[in-house]
Design an enzyme around this catalytic site. Structure first.
Site, PDB file in Angstrom:
ATOM      1  N   PRO A  75       0.991  -1.177   0.052  1.00 48.16           N
ATOM      2  CA  PRO A  75      -0.282  -0.179   0.186  1.00 48.16           C
ATOM      3  C   PRO A  75       0.692   1.203  -0.044  1.00 48.16           C
ATOM      4  O   PRO A  75       1.980   1.257   0.568  1.00 48.16           O
ATOM      5  CB  PRO A  75      -0.696  -0.093   1.342  1.00 48.16           C
ATOM      6  CG  PRO A  75      -0.490  -1.565   1.725  1.00 48.16           C
ATOM      7  CD  PRO A  75       0.781  -2.140   1.255  1.00 48.16           C
ATOM      8  N   CYS A  76       0.552   2.166  -0.677  1.00 47.35           N
ATOM      9  CA  CYS A  76       1.259   3.436  -0.927  1.00 47.35           C
ATOM     10  C   CYS A  76       0.626   4.674  -0.010  1.00 47.35           C
ATOM     11  O   CYS A  76       1.289   5.738  -0.320  1.00 47.35           O
ATOM     12  CB  CYS A  76       1.316   3.524  -2.224  1.00 47.35           C
ATOM     13  SG  CYS A  76      -0.297   3.980  -3.088  1.00 47.35           S
ATOM     14  N   GLN A  77      -0.541   4.640   0.464  1.00 47.57           N
ATOM     15  CA  GLN A  77      -1.112   5.750   0.965  1.00 47.57           C
ATOM     16  C   GLN A  77      -0.386   6.346   2.164  1.00 47.57           C
ATOM     17  O   GLN A  77      -0.132   7.774   2.270  1.00 47.57           O
ATOM     18  CB  GLN A  77      -2.571   5.412   1.728  1.00 47.57           C
ATOM     19  CG  GLN A  77      -3.526   4.912   0.955  1.00 47.57           C
ATOM     20  CD  GLN A  77      -3.727   3.650   0.505  1.00 47.57           C
ATOM     21  OE1 GLN A  77      -2.598   2.941   0.945  1.00 47.57           O
ATOM     22  NE2 GLN A  77      -4.782   3.255  -0.128  1.00 47.57           N
TER      23      GLN A  77
END
Ligand SMILES: C[S@@+](CC[C@H](N)C(=O)[O-])C[C@H]1O[C@@H](n2cnc3c(N)ncnc32)[C@H](O)[C@@H]1O
Length: 326
Positions: A75-77
Site C-alpha cells: 500500500p502506498c497511502q
C-alpha cells in the site's frame, strides 16, 4: 490464463486485482502464489488470473516453497504526496514484508512497485538494507507509464533487489503517442452499462459545475465563470490542489488515475465533452487493461482496483526486463 510450470515462478504479494501478476504471466512467468486481503479484489484476481490467490493478510499468510521472482505493490497511502507523508504511518512498514518473504522463498529477483515518494521514506531505506544483508544488490527506477505505451501520465518507482544483476528497465521502446481519443476508440460514446462501461449520473450541483468546465479546465473555471457553484473552501488559495474537477482532453494522455476515479472532486476524471465522469471501462482502457478483463465488486470497488493497479503495458515492460536477467 494458461501458465506453464516449467516457466520461471512468481509469488505476488499485495496482489490487488492481479494486473501485475497478469503482466508477468503474459511475459511467460508462472504465478504460483498471490496474497491479497480485500475479498472483491481477490475475486477479480481469481476470475482473471487464477485460483492460486489467497485472501489473507500478507503478515499472516504462509509462504510456500521457493520462487524465482517475488513481486509486490505494498500500500502506498503512507507515502503518497497527496496524503500527509508520515514515516510513522503503520502502513509504511508493510513493505518490509517483502524482505521477510524473500528470506523464506529465496527468489533471484524481487520487484517492489510503489509511488515515487516511497524512495525517500525511512521504510525504503530499511527495506533496502534488509535486502543487502541477504546478499541482494538493490537498484531503484522511476518510470512513467506513458513512456511504455500507456495513455496516462503515471510516475511510479520500482525497487529491484537482485542476485543476478540489475535489469535495464529504462531501455523500453517508446511507442507512439497515446491519447484519450485513441484509448477509447471503438467504445460507445454513451456508457451502455455493458462490460463495465458504466458512469454514475452526476448530482444536479455536480452537473452544473461540469457545465462550467471546458475541455482541459478544472475547478478554477467554476470559480471564474460560476462562482455561486463553488464552496468557500475553493477560495482558499494557498496550497490548493488544482487538478480536481478536471476535464480530460481528447488529444492528450490522462493524468494519473487514482482509486476514486469516478469522483470528480478527486482528480481529472470528467469526460472531454460530456457532463459525466469517465466510465469504468474507459478508465480500464486508459490503464491498458484488456476489454476481456472482468471485474468483481461495486463501482467504487472496481475503481479502486483499477486505480491501485500497475497498468499492464507498464507491468509487461518490467516483466520483460526481469525475464532478460533469468
Ligand atoms: C497497490 S495495490 C496492488 C495492485 C496490484 N499490484 C495490481 O497491479 O493490481 C495494494 C493492495 O494491497 C492490499 N493490501 C493492503 N494491505 C494488505 C495486507 N496486510 N495483506 C494483504 N493485502 C493487503 C490492498 O487491498 C491492495 O489491493
Amino acid at each position: 490464463m494458461r501458465m506453464n510450470a516449467d516457466n520461471p515462478t512468481v509469488v505476488d504479494l499485495y496482489a490487488g486485482a492481479g494486473l501485475l501478476s497478469h503482466s508477468f504471466a503474459t511475459e511467460g512467468f508462472c504465478i504460483v502464489q498471490a496474497v491479497e486481503w480485500d475479498k472483491t479484489a481477490a475475486a477479480t484476481y481469481a476470475l482473471n488470473v487464477g485460483p492460486h490467490v489467497i485472501c489473507d493478510d500478507v503478515r499472516r499468510a504462509a509462504a510456500i516453497g521457493r520462487c524465482d521472482v517475488l513481486i509486490g505493490g505494498p500500500p502506498c497511502q503512507g507515502f503518497s504526496t497527496l496524503g500527509k507523508r508520515k514515516d510513522d504511518d503503520p502502513r509504511n512498514w508493510l513493505s518490509l514484508e517483502m524482505a521477510r518473504w524473500a528470506k523464506v522463498l529465496h527468489p533471484k529477483v524481487v520487484v517492489v512497485e510503489n509511488v515515487e515518494a516511497f524512495l525517500h521514506a525511512a521504510a525504503w531505506r530499511k527495506l533496502s538494507r534488509a535486502f543487502e544483508l541477504m546478499g541482494y544488490s538493490v537498484s531503484s527506477h522511476v518510470l512513467n507509464a506513458y513512456d511504455m505505451g500507456v495513455p496516462q501520465l503515471r510516475s511510479r518507482s520500482f525497487t529491484v533487489a537482485s542476485r543476478i544483476g540489475s535489469p535495464s528497465v529504462t531501455s523500453v521502446v517508446r511507442r507512439p503517442v497515446r491519447t484519450v481519443r485513441n484509448a477509447w476508440y471503438g467504445l460507445s460514446s454513451v456508457p451502455d452499462g455493458r462490460n463495465h462501461h458504466y458512469a454514475p449520473t452526476p448530482s444536479s450541483l455536480a452537473l452544473a459545475r461540469m457545465r462550467a468546465i471546458p475541455m482541459g479546465g478544472d475547478k478554477r473555471d467554476v470559480l471564474r465563470t460560476a462562482p455561486h457553484l463553488a464552496p468557500p473552501s475553493w477560495r482558499q488559495v494557498s496550497g490548493q490542489v488544482t487538478d480536481v474537477w478536471g476535464r480530460l482532453e481528447w488529444d492528450r494522455p490522462s493524468n494519473t488515475l487514482r482509486t476514486a476515479l469516478q469522483n470528480p472532486s478527486k482528480g481529472r476524471y470528467i469526460h472531454p465533452e460530456q457532463d459525466r465522469v469517465m466510465s469504468l471501462r474507459e478508465a480500464a482502457r486508459l490503464h491498458t487493461i484488456p476489454d476481456t478483463w472482468s471485474f468483481v465488486g461495486l463501482p467504487t470497488q472496481v475503481a479502486r482496483q483499477i486505480g491501485n493497479s500497475v497498468p499492464p503495458a507498464m507491468g509487461r515492460a518490467i516483466a520483460r526486463a526481469v525475464r532478460a536477467l533469468l
